[in-house]
Design an enzyme around this catalytic site. Structure first.
Site, mmCIF file in Angstrom:
data_model
loop_
_atom_site.group_PDB
_atom_site.id
_atom_site.type_symbol
_atom_site.label_atom_id
_atom_site.label_comp_id
_atom_site.label_asym_id
_atom_site.label_seq_id
_atom_site.Cartn_x
_atom_site.Cartn_y
_atom_site.Cartn_z
ATOM 1 N N TYR A 134 -7.213 15.822 -7.127
ATOM 2 C CA TYR A 134 -6.562 14.980 -8.136
ATOM 3 C C TYR A 134 -5.734 15.832 -9.091
ATOM 4 O O TYR A 134 -4.561 15.541 -9.350
ATOM 5 C CB TYR A 134 -7.629 14.197 -8.895
ATOM 6 C CG TYR A 134 -7.079 13.282 -9.978
ATOM 7 C CD1 TYR A 134 -6.534 12.051 -9.647
ATOM 8 C CD2 TYR A 134 -7.122 13.652 -11.318
ATOM 9 C CE1 TYR A 134 -6.041 11.212 -10.633
ATOM 10 C CE2 TYR A 134 -6.633 12.819 -12.313
ATOM 11 C CZ TYR A 134 -6.094 11.604 -11.967
ATOM 12 O OH TYR A 134 -5.600 10.767 -12.942
ATOM 13 N N ASP A 147 0.867 -1.173 0.000
ATOM 14 C CA ASP A 147 0.000 0.000 0.000
ATOM 15 C C ASP A 147 0.904 1.224 0.000
ATOM 16 O O ASP A 147 1.559 1.525 1.000
ATOM 17 C CB ASP A 147 -0.903 -0.009 1.231
ATOM 18 C CG ASP A 147 -1.816 1.215 1.299
ATOM 19 O OD1 ASP A 147 -1.781 2.040 0.357
ATOM 20 O OD2 ASP A 147 -2.561 1.336 2.289
ATOM 21 N N SER A 157 -1.774 13.546 -15.818
ATOM 22 C CA SER A 157 -3.170 13.639 -16.239
ATOM 23 C C SER A 157 -3.411 14.976 -16.923
ATOM 24 O O SER A 157 -2.691 15.960 -16.675
ATOM 25 C CB SER A 157 -4.094 13.514 -15.017
ATOM 26 O OG SER A 157 -5.419 13.855 -15.347
#
Length: 259
Positions: free
Chosen positions: A164, A72, A151
């Protein structure tokens, strides 16, 4: 002229070791496969054991060298455990690909501290920590390649970019800072910027046919991206042929960003 020998000099990853986070799904899985089939020994880091095993089993069946580490990356301890596990598999990596990410995008009015912290931990802090762990060693050895997956939201706000978009903008800035620090010593640091790609990370948008069609129409090639569209770009950035490319954000988006 020996074409194969010439191309190998530009693109072969024989003798290299790569670490790919988020490498068992979507764009990360496509990049994992591309690096492995180009000759690198690849360590895949992700959370879901079934997907990890499937990815590594597929590569080893093809004759590639591949290993998996379940971790994780949303915590510092998880990042450190992943790094140690990767080194135990094949040694210090020459190539680091940061593809693991989380896509939580509530409207700004519903963006609380938990969403912010969770997003920043995985999308930005983990790549920073892995860079600090492996970048200096790459510089000392005189070769390294760091590739981040960013992105469109790093450059433009739409569909609730929120935390984000901030995390991805920071990731591209991180690449430039890493390039400034380590590129004089043979370590290039770049970012690939996808358009809309049909992957599990974009499941929310993918479930709306009208939005999917509208996004495809916005591109110049009139289709949305596929994970495999990133394979060649990743191999190029990971190899010797990209030695003079660093600190860059390279758009792999079918012309989406040009409009």
């Amino acid at each position: 002229m020996d074409t194969q020998h010439y191309l190998a000099g530009l693109f072969s990853l024989e003798g290299r070791t790569a670490l790919v986070t988020g490498g068992s799904s979507g764009i990360g899985r496509a990049i994992t496969g591309a690096l492995a089939r180009a000759g690198a020994a690849v360590v895949v880091v992700a959370r879901r054991e079934a997907e990890l095993k499937e990815t590594v089993d597929e590569l080893t069946a093809d004759g590639c060298r591949a290993a998996r580490v379940g971790a994780d990356l949303g915590t510092g301890d998880g990042v450190r455990a992943a790094a140690d596990g990767a080194v135990a598999a094949f040694g210090e990596p020459d190539i680091l690909v940061n593809c693991a990410g989380i896509n939580l995008r509530p409207p700004m009015g519903g963006l609380d501290e938990d969403v912010w912290d969770t997003t920043m931990a995985l999308n930005l802090k983990a790549p920073y920590l892995l860079g600090e762990r492996f970048g200096p060693g790459m510089a000392e050895r005189g070769f390294g390649r760091i590739i981040h997956i960013s992105s469109q939201q790093a450059h433009r706000a739409f569909v609730n970019s929120g935390a984000y978009g901030v995390s991805k903008g920071g990731l591209e800035s991180l690449a430039r800072s890493q390039a400034e620090a380590w590129s004089p010593y043979g370590v290039t640091c770049n970012t690939l910027v996808p358009g809309f790609v049909m992957t599990p990370l974009n499941a929310r948008l993918s479930s709306d046919p009208e939005k999917v069609a509208a996004l495809a129409e916005r591109t110049m090639v009139k289709r949305n991206g596929l994970a495999e569209d990133f394979a060649a770009a990743a191999v190029f950035l990971a190899g010797t042929g990209s030695a003079y490319v660093t600190g860059q954000s390279i758009f792999v988006d079918g012309g989406f960003s040009v409009h």
